[in-house]
Design a protein around this motif. Structure first.
Motif, PDB file in Angstrom:
ATOM      1  N   SER A 145       0.821  -1.210   0.000  1.00 10.70           N
ATOM      2  CA  SER A 145       0.000   0.000   0.000  1.00 10.70           C
ATOM      3  C   SER A 145       0.855   1.261   0.000  1.00 10.70           C
ATOM      4  O   SER A 145       0.429   2.304  -0.527  1.00 10.70           O
ATOM      5  N   PHE A 146       2.048   1.196   0.593  1.00 11.32           N
ATOM      6  CA  PHE A 146       2.844   2.406   0.789  1.00 11.32           C
ATOM      7  C   PHE A 146       3.281   3.069  -0.520  1.00 11.32           C
ATOM      8  O   PHE A 146       3.156   4.291  -0.649  1.00 11.32           O
ATOM      9  N   PRO A 147       3.792   2.322  -1.513  1.00  6.52           N
ATOM     10  CA  PRO A 147       4.173   3.002  -2.768  1.00  6.52           C
ATOM     11  C   PRO A 147       2.990   3.681  -3.451  1.00  6.52           C
ATOM     12  O   PRO A 147       3.150   4.754  -4.056  1.00  6.52           O
ATOM     13  N   ILE A 148       1.809   3.090  -3.385  1.00  6.82           N
ATOM     14  CA  ILE A 148       0.632   3.713  -3.995  1.00  6.82           C
ATOM     15  C   ILE A 148       0.293   5.008  -3.277  1.00  6.82           C
ATOM     16  O   ILE A 148       0.053   6.054  -3.895  1.00  6.82           O
ATOM     17  N   LEU A 149       0.289   4.959  -1.945  1.00  9.04           N
ATOM     18  CA  LEU A 149       0.010   6.169  -1.165  1.00  9.04           C
ATOM     19  C   LEU A 149       1.083   7.230  -1.379  1.00  9.04           C
ATOM     20  O   LEU A 149       0.783   8.424  -1.485  1.00  9.04           O
ATOM     21  N   ASP A 150       2.345   6.794  -1.451  1.00  7.15           N
ATOM     22  CA  ASP A 150       3.435   7.742  -1.703  1.00  7.15           C
ATOM     23  C   ASP A 150       3.218   8.496  -3.012  1.00  7.15           C
ATOM     24  O   ASP A 150       3.414   9.719  -3.096  1.00  7.15           O
ATOM     25  N   GLY A 151       2.815   7.758  -4.048  1.00 12.22           N
ATOM     26  CA  GLY A 151       2.640   8.368  -5.357  1.00 12.22           C
ATOM     27  C   GLY A 151       1.502   9.370  -5.413  1.00 12.22           C
ATOM     28  O   GLY A 151       1.455  10.201  -6.324  1.00 12.22           O
ATOM     29  N   LEU A 152       0.606   9.305  -4.450  1.00 14.82           N
ATOM     30  CA  LEU A 152      -0.535  10.225  -4.416  1.00 14.82           C
ATOM     31  C   LEU A 152      -0.390  11.317  -3.364  1.00 14.82           C
ATOM     32  O   LEU A 152      -1.323  12.091  -3.142  1.00 14.82           O
ATOM     33  N   THR A 153       0.774  11.377  -2.723  1.00 15.96           N
ATOM     34  CA  THR A 153       0.990  12.341  -1.634  1.00 15.96           C
ATOM     35  C   THR A 153       2.044  13.359  -2.041  1.00 15.96           C
ATOM     36  O   THR A 153       3.238  13.049  -2.115  1.00 15.96           O
ATOM     37  N   GLU A 154       1.617  14.564  -2.307  1.00 15.88           N
ATOM     38  CA  GLU A 154       2.541  15.622  -2.730  1.00 15.88           C
ATOM     39  C   GLU A 154       3.258  16.225  -1.527  1.00 15.88           C
ATOM     40  O   GLU A 154       2.728  16.289  -0.418  1.00 15.88           O
ATOM     41  N   GLY A 155       4.479  16.660  -1.766  1.00 15.95           N
ATOM     42  CA  GLY A 155       5.237  17.369  -0.745  1.00 15.95           C
ATOM     43  C   GLY A 155       5.815  16.500   0.347  1.00 15.95           C
ATOM     44  O   GLY A 155       6.356  17.012   1.327  1.00 15.95           O
ATOM     45  N   LEU A 166       5.792   6.833   3.294  1.00 16.54           N
ATOM     46  CA  LEU A 166       4.813   6.656   4.363  1.00 16.54           C
ATOM     47  C   LEU A 166       5.010   5.364   5.130  1.00 16.54           C
ATOM     48  O   LEU A 166       4.415   5.177   6.198  1.00 16.54           O
ATOM     49  N   GLY A 167       5.831   4.481   4.619  1.00 15.33           N
ATOM     50  CA  GLY A 167       6.074   3.241   5.340  1.00 15.33           C
ATOM     51  C   GLY A 167       7.058   2.350   4.630  1.00 15.33           C
ATOM     52  O   GLY A 167       7.528   2.673   3.534  1.00 15.33           O
ATOM     53  N   ALA A 190       4.352   1.457   9.224  1.00 22.04           N
ATOM     54  CA  ALA A 190       4.135   2.843   8.821  1.00 22.04           C
ATOM     55  C   ALA A 190       5.207   3.746   9.404  1.00 22.04           C
ATOM     56  O   ALA A 190       5.875   3.394  10.393  1.00 22.04           O
ATOM     57  N   VAL A 191       5.364   4.920   8.823  1.00 18.62           N
ATOM     58  CA  VAL A 191       6.454   5.816   9.206  1.00 18.62           C
ATOM     59  C   VAL A 191       6.383   6.186  10.680  1.00 18.62           C
ATOM     60  O   VAL A 191       7.411   6.349  11.341  1.00 18.62           O
ATOM     61  N   ASP A 192       5.182   6.307  11.219  1.00 16.41           N
ATOM     62  CA  ASP A 192       5.030   6.654  12.624  1.00 16.41           C
ATOM     63  C   ASP A 192       4.703   5.430  13.473  1.00 16.41           C
ATOM     64  O   ASP A 192       4.196   5.561  14.583  1.00 16.41           O
ATOM     65  N   ARG A 193       4.955   4.248  12.916  1.00 15.54           N
ATOM     66  CA  ARG A 193       4.835   2.939  13.560  1.00 15.54           C
ATOM     67  C   ARG A 193       3.394   2.507  13.831  1.00 15.54           C
ATOM     68  O   ARG A 193       3.061   1.333  13.720  1.00 15.54           O
ATOM     69  N   ASP A 194       2.521   3.434  14.181  1.00 19.15           N
ATOM     70  CA  ASP A 194       1.133   3.091  14.460  1.00 19.15           C
ATOM     71  C   ASP A 194       0.430   2.630  13.179  1.00 19.15           C
ATOM     72  O   ASP A 194       0.886   2.919  12.071  1.00 19.15           O
ATOM     73  N   PRO A 195      -0.684   1.924  13.307  1.00 17.75           N
ATOM     74  CA  PRO A 195      -1.495   1.602  12.117  1.00 17.75           C
ATOM     75  C   PRO A 195      -1.879   2.859  11.352  1.00 17.75           C
ATOM     76  O   PRO A 195      -1.895   3.962  11.908  1.00 17.75           O
TER      77      PRO A 195
END
Length: 394
Positions: free
Chosen positions: A225-235, A240-241, A327-332
């Motif tokens: 999931s992380f690469p997909i979310l990364d690609g949609l998150t600007e800045g 993200l994980g 995830a980057v902040d460890r939490d779900p």
């Protein structure tokens, strides 16, 4: 395409209200909640259900320490307590066993100062580990409650016996969830459907089986999931994980499945039914082969046999390795993307997925359907919170 009992062909489906991507513990619980709520949903899995990190061996359901209480610890406590009834209902519905038992956890205390800390935790548990008729304890004992299970010399200052901890057989629970969806009237399942890209603003997912249109899309694909979310998150200033490799093993021994889980310094020894004992797990941020086992697992097995001598000579019936989503902040990581509200995250459980997935999935499905939820997620669990962390990194 390998198809499930109630199959669908995504290429022939013009639209679905909720597309759930990923058929592990998170995705299957999301499908169960979608069915309960009457939401038209399609669950797609690139391989077969539960083949990733969810299909591991350990199944330890371990609570946080009862000190320094917070909304996050309260959420986990509530989830661990409610899971027992959730599983019992599914077992009654399907006639199958998930291998669940509130067996407790045994923690050796090798140093005097650790006993003093444990006594403080015991008082904290008396305050915080209560819910309605349920009451759990963090007992500090001079000797292990069960003789012959743990090496006495490992605990010169006594033991903690935590009565909240439990265990489940991961693959058995996945099977129970899967079977509960057989004959579902609102949810369809499809294996062998790999999502290649997602355009949340157009409500379009491209797959190896054709395009799927959706009202909302839920990403429950673990570390993928992380690469997909990364690609949609600007800045963003980092990902993200990341995937974290874990290794574990299953042994066959003359061990009672009712015994408590042993935990010390990252080592878990988890008795299951039929004399099976799971041992794990490593946490490797760097690795060459995500699915291979090596000397790190050998070291864990040696430590387990020293901690529980009954395992000396026990046959290793399976060695396992897989990638867990951290995830980057460890939490779900749960909830709508702030820039793409039709995209809902449901990932990042890392080591706590099996204990929290039923509650996390319910919150995510209700958000996707614009329905109120009966409980509130901790703020640090939200996708918005995780994006904030990577947006302010220096």
């Amino acid at each position: 395409m390998e198809r499930a009992d109630n199959p669908t062909r995504p290429a022939g489906q013009s639209s679905v209200d909720l597309l759930i991507v990923g058929g592990g513990i998170m995705g299957l619980w999301a499908a169960v909640h979608a069915e309960r709520l009457g939401i038209q949903a399609l669950l797609v899995e690139a391989g077969h259900f539960g083949q990733g990190a969810s299909g591991g061996l350990l199944g330890a359901l371990m609570p946080h320490m009862p000190d320094k209480w917070s909304d996050k610890k309260q959420f986990q406590f509530d989830a661990l307590v409610s899971l027992e009834e959730e599983i019992a209902a599914l077992e009654a519905e399907t006639g199958l066993s998930a291998g669940y038992r509130r067996a407790g956890r045994l923690i050796p205390l090798p140093k005097p100062h650790l006993r003093q800390i444990a006594l403080g935790h015991s008082r904290d548990a008396e305050t915080h580990w209560r819910l309605d008729k349920h009451e759990f304890h963090w007992h500090v004992l001079d000797a292990a409650p069960v003789p012959g299970w743990i090496e006495p010399s490992a605990a010169e200052s006594g033991f903690v016996f935590d009565t909240l901890a439990a265990r489940v057989a991961p693959r058995a629970l996945l099977n129970v969830l899967r079977q509960s969806l057989t004959g579902a009237t609102h949810v369809q399942l499809a294996e062998g459907v790999a999502v290649e890209s997602i355009d949340p603003d157009r409500g379009l997912a491209r797959t190896n089986e054709g395009d799927i249109r959706f009202g909302r899309c839920m990403l429950a694909a673990g570390h993928r999931s992380f690469p997909i979310l990364d690609g949609l998150t600007e800045g963003r200033k980092s990902s993200l994980g990341q995937p974290v490799k874990g290794q574990a093993a299953m042994l066959k021994a003359d061990v009672d499945g009712r015994l408590p889980v042993i935990f010390r310094d990252g080592l878990y020894i988890v008795p299951h039914e039929n004399g099976l004992v799971a041992v794990g797990s490593t946490s490797e941020n760097r690795f060459d082969d995500p699915l291979s086992t090596d000397g790190q697992l050998d070291d864990l097995l040696a430590a387990a046999r020293a901690m529980a001598p009954v395992l000396v000579g026990a046959e290793v019936v399976e060695r396992w390795a897989g990638l867990r989503p951290k995830a980057v902040d460890r939490d779900p990581m749960v909830g709508a993307h702030p820039d793409h509200p039709s995209l809902i995250a449901l990932t990042g459980g890392f080591k706590v997925s099996f204990g929290l997935a039923h509650r996390l999935a319910e919150a995510a499905v209700r958000e996707a359907a614009d329905m109120a939820c009966r409980f509130k997620l901790p703020q640090s669990f939200t996708l918005v919170s995780h994006i904030s962390v990577i947006s302010h990194k220096t």
